[in-house]
Design an enzyme around this catalytic site. Structure first.
Site: not given
Length: 346
Positions: A210, A236
């Site tokens: 990341k 989402h």
């Protein structure tokens, strides 16, 4: 214990994996320390300011941020001092936001207490809070000076919570890191048993993956940080369609299955990527379809939420598609095409 560091824009981010929070606090000398932590934790930190807070969406309100700022000011904190955020994503968001605006920036230390937080929420410098009932409408990019992954917090974490965090770890393996994918493939028992060496390895690899992406595109302006959203466009939408009753990790798991299928249908993934995605998620007991999520998902609400996705530009949505395990490509998908595919997935 393992360490790594990365220079992101104008900040140096140091990561410590395996050190206890008590030992870290005792290593800070000559500076004030504030510890803001979730009330759910049994902590008794030695600090100049100790503030337990709720670890939930209600915490992420601008009014709570201003309360924290006032307490820091009254306690005489200056820019050389430390604010330690200990807890889940909502605590890290609220404390990170406050640290970024108080005197234009304090030394922020993130101490996530879940696997999901250690591999995702505590990394990257995004801080969002709610205002006037609008979720995350206020936000800053502000990198923590230190990320501390205290593996002791995982000792009492239920296996189901470990699985939820593993969805994000698997994400890194699929789109960024074949070595991580292979490690996950052969160390299932050690990881699900929370064996320290295995947990340290997957946390280290995930954080490194990341930070490497964030370093290249801190503010999501270059189309690189988008890779961290693999599984999240559909995930989402699933969360929204369930009234946010479905845990993030479970929604993202189903989202990765759906998005890998879309990538294959559109001709961007080589043969076998969908099967490899499904196999690894199934290995760790993560859900593969909406009927395994435990809550009803409104297809109408889910599809409608995609129309408000922040990645929409004009009539297209930029999505990261896995081309093969460990590699990816950013693709502008027509919104109508995406909604058609999602309708099939749901």
């Amino acid at each position: 214990m393992r360490n790594l560091s990365e220079n992101i824009c104008c900040s140096s981010v140091n990561v410590i994996i395996g050190e206890r929070i008590e030992d870290f606090l005792s290593s800070i000398h000559g500076k004030k320390i504030a510890v803001i932590y979730s009330k759910n934790l049994r902590l008794n930190p030695k600090a100049d300011l100790v503030l337990p807070v709720e670890d939930g969406e209600e915490t992420k309100d601008i009014n709570n941020v201003l309360v924290l700022v006032k307490k820091l000011f009254e306690a005489g904190f200056d820019r050389g001092d430390y604010v330690i955020a200990v807890g889940g994503g909502t605590v890290l968001d609220m404390v990170g936001f406050a640290s970024s605006i108080y005197m234009r920036g304090l030394n922020l230390v993130n101490v996530p207490t879940t696997l999901l937080g250690m591999v995702d929420a505590g990394i990257g410098g995004k801080n969002g809070v709610n205002f006037s009932g609008i979720k995350n409408v206020l936000g800053t990019f502000y990198q923590p000076s230190t990320i501390l992954a205290d593996l002791g917090f995982l000792e009492t974490l239920p296996k189901e919570e470990i699985r939820k965090g593993l969805a994000e770890v698997i994400k890194y393996g699929i789109v960024l890191d074949k070595e991580l994918y292979d490690y996950l493939s052969i160390h299932e028992n050690e990881i699900l048993s929370k064996e320290p060496v295995a947990m340290e390895e997957i946390i280290y690899k995930s954080i490194k993956d990341k930070l490497t992406i964030v370093k290249q595109d801190e503010r999501e302006t270059k189309g690189i940080r988008i890779v961290l959203n693999f599984g999240h466009t559909v995930g989402h939408a699933i969360e929204a369609g369930s009234g946010f009753k479905i845990p993030h990790g479970h929604a993202i798991s189903v989202g990765m299955v759906c998005e890998s299928k879309i990538a294959e249908e559109m001709g961007y993934s080589e043969e076998g990527v969908v099967e490899d995605t499904i196999w690894l998620l199934q290995l760790y007991g993560l859900p593969l379809s909406v009927d395994r999520l435990g809550f009803p998902v409104s297809k109408e609400i889910a599809i409608s939420s995609i129309q408000h996705d922040k990645k929409i530009r004009g009539s297209k949505v930029m999505m990261p598609f896995p081309t093969r395990i460990g590699e990816w490509k950013a693709v502008d998908v027509p919104l109508d095409t995406l909604m058609g595919f999602v309708s099939q997935c749901l």
